[in-house]
Scaffold this motif. Structure first.
Motif, PDB file in Angstrom:
ATOM      1  N   ASP A 105       0.859  -1.177   0.000  1.00 29.51           N
ATOM      2  CA  ASP A 105       0.000   0.000   0.000  1.00 29.51           C
ATOM      3  C   ASP A 105       0.898   1.230   0.000  1.00 29.51           C
ATOM      4  O   ASP A 105       2.045   1.176   0.474  1.00 29.51           O
ATOM      5  N   VAL A 106       0.375   2.323  -0.530  1.00 29.21           N
ATOM      6  CA  VAL A 106       1.173   3.555  -0.626  1.00 29.21           C
ATOM      7  C   VAL A 106       0.365   4.687  -0.018  1.00 29.21           C
ATOM      8  O   VAL A 106      -0.812   4.866  -0.359  1.00 29.21           O
ATOM      9  N   VAL A 107       1.006   5.440   0.882  1.00 28.11           N
ATOM     10  CA  VAL A 107       0.352   6.597   1.491  1.00 28.11           C
ATOM     11  C   VAL A 107       1.216   7.828   1.202  1.00 28.11           C
ATOM     12  O   VAL A 107       2.379   7.885   1.608  1.00 28.11           O
ATOM     13  N   ILE A 108       0.642   8.787   0.477  1.00 28.98           N
ATOM     14  CA  ILE A 108       1.358  10.014   0.107  1.00 28.98           C
ATOM     15  C   ILE A 108       0.660  11.164   0.820  1.00 28.98           C
ATOM     16  O   ILE A 108      -0.559  11.322   0.697  1.00 28.98           O
ATOM     17  N   VAL A 109       1.424  11.944   1.587  1.00 28.48           N
ATOM     18  CA  VAL A 109       0.807  13.016   2.370  1.00 28.48           C
ATOM     19  C   VAL A 109       1.569  14.315   2.119  1.00 28.48           C
ATOM     20  O   VAL A 109       2.801  14.356   2.271  1.00 28.48           O
ATOM     21  N   SER A 110       0.841  15.366   1.756  1.00 30.30           N
ATOM     22  CA  SER A 110       1.519  16.639   1.455  1.00 30.30           C
ATOM     23  C   SER A 110       0.855  17.790   2.181  1.00 30.30           C
ATOM     24  O   SER A 110      -0.324  17.736   2.547  1.00 30.30           O
ATOM     25  N   GLY A 111       1.643  18.842   2.361  1.00 37.03           N
ATOM     26  CA  GLY A 111       1.122  20.099   2.874  1.00 37.03           C
ATOM     27  C   GLY A 111       1.521  21.210   1.914  1.00 37.03           C
ATOM     28  O   GLY A 111       2.708  21.358   1.607  1.00 37.03           O
ATOM     29  N   GLY A 112       0.562  21.938   1.369  1.00 34.20           N
ATOM     30  CA  GLY A 112       0.825  23.088   0.504  1.00 34.20           C
ATOM     31  C   GLY A 112       1.661  22.732  -0.706  1.00 34.20           C
ATOM     32  O   GLY A 112       1.400  21.735  -1.404  1.00 34.20           O
ATOM     33  N   ILE A 113       2.724  23.537  -0.937  1.00 35.73           N
ATOM     34  CA  ILE A 113       3.586  23.352  -2.105  1.00 35.73           C
ATOM     35  C   ILE A 113       4.308  21.995  -2.051  1.00 35.73           C
ATOM     36  O   ILE A 113       4.853  21.535  -3.050  1.00 35.73           O
ATOM     37  N   GLY A 114       4.260  21.315  -0.901  1.00 33.82           N
ATOM     38  CA  GLY A 114       4.871  19.987  -0.761  1.00 33.82           C
ATOM     39  C   GLY A 114       4.280  18.957  -1.709  1.00 33.82           C
ATOM     40  O   GLY A 114       4.879  17.904  -1.932  1.00 33.82           O
ATOM     41  N   LEU A 115       3.119  19.254  -2.298  1.00 33.37           N
ATOM     42  CA  LEU A 115       2.561  18.310  -3.270  1.00 33.37           C
ATOM     43  C   LEU A 115       3.402  18.302  -4.561  1.00 33.37           C
ATOM     44  O   LEU A 115       3.444  17.288  -5.267  1.00 33.37           O
TER      45      LEU A 115
END
Ligand SMILES: Cc1cc2nc3c(=O)[nH]c(=O)nc-3n(C[C@H](O)[C@H](O)[C@H](O)COP(=O)(O)OP(=O)(O)OC[C@H]3O[C@@H](n4cnc5c(N)ncnc54)[C@H](O)[C@@H]3O)c2cc1C
Length: 268
Positions: A105-115
């Motif tokens: 499984d893959v979990v990608i988590v970003s905040g703001g420009i971090g995407l």
């Protein structure tokens, strides 16, 4: 050995993502730089303004995409670069987002420009989604006007569990409200068969890493990208030192187990 002389690239296209964020598609004037991989960054030099590190946000045939948020002199000059402008580019620099093990499984988590630095990884996974288990993309923004890559989200949602949240909702907003960790609480994954990728403000990455660890994800399976301010990008100047590591030379992508102590702040 890294190339340290900027190569001229032309702005082939520019797109406003939000009021202060622009995506530039760059094409080389002559011989291109070595191919970039997801997670890596370039030093971008809008002539006369200065030079800053910016992650690659799109890797396509002959095109290098960068998504820049205007926060100061150089990033502002990049965001104002018109189609046809020339920009000096050197790189590729840095460590990569390692491809998750098959079946996980893959979990990608970003905040703001971090995407933006995570986008090439998402593109890569979309191209081989069958090779993995459940893929979740959880992205937090300050408000709906700051959501990035709006035109791509339907495709992401077709193949992944993509959900957004904002700190300050507005009428008509259909996503979540609150910190991105609230989305994580509702996300299903197998902790022992999971690879996680985080990019955003350091407090957000700390909170997310702690939540993942609490769910049983091993620290070495949690990858973070540290966007510490840097100058040379080649390990010479020491500007980006974090404990015993230099972010430009040893990162920006690290396993959480490697940087947790240096990023930890005392609990209040
Ligand atoms: C490896 C790496 C990848 C990056 N990728 C991206 C990207 O894809 N898109 C993007 O928009 N930005 C990215 N950044 C951040 C970008 O490099 C900074 O915003 C830029 O250096 C600011 O320079 P400036 O001259 O525009 O502003 P300055 O006048 O130098 O700074 C303006 C303000 O921003 C703060 N600041 C500067 N750099 C940083 C930083 N790295 N982190 C936090 N605060 C900072 C300064 O302290 C100051 O308060 C990345 C940084 C690194 C190290």
């Amino acid at each position: 050995m890294h190339a340290v002389t900027p190569i001229p690239y032309r702005v082939a296209a520019r797109r406003h993502e939000s009021a202060d964020t622009v995506t530039l598609d760059l094409v080389p004037a002559t011989e291109p730089l070595r191919p970039f991989r997801p997670g890596q960054f370039a030093m971008l030099y809008p002539f006369g303004a200065g030079e800053i590190p910016v992650s690659v946000s799109r890797i396509a045939d002959g095109v290098l995409g960068h998504t820049v948020r205007a926060v100061g002199k150089v990033s502002d000059a990049l965001c104002r670069a018109e189609t046809g402008c020339w920009i000096g580019v050197r790189g590729p620099y840095g460590t990569v987002w390692q491809t998750p093990p098959a079946g996980s499984d893959v979990v990608i988590v970003s905040g703001g420009i971090g995407l933006a630095p995570l986008r090439p990884l998402i593109h890569q996974l979309l191209g081989q989604a069958d090779a993995f288990g459940r893929i979740s993309v959880l992205a937090g923004f300050r408000n709906p006007g700051e959501v990035l890559f709006l035109d791509e989200l339907p495709r992401w949602r077709y193949l992944t569990d993509t959900r957004l949240t904002v700190d300050h909702p507005e009428p008509g907003w259909r996503g979540g409200t609150g910190l991105v960790t609230t989305l994580l609480a509702d996300t299903a994954f197998r902790p022992d068969h999971c690879a996680a990728y985080l990019c955003g403000p350091e407090p957000m990455m700390r909170a997310t890493a702690r939540a993942l660890l609490a769910r049983g994800v091993p620290g070495e399976r949690i990858r973070v990208s540290l966007e510490r301010n840097m100058r040379c990008a080649t390990g010479w100047c020491g500007h980006c030192q974090l404990g015993p590591t230099l972010v430009c030379r040893d990162g920006p992508v690290f396993g959480w187990d490697r940087v947790a102590d240096d990023l930890a702040i005392p609990e209040r």
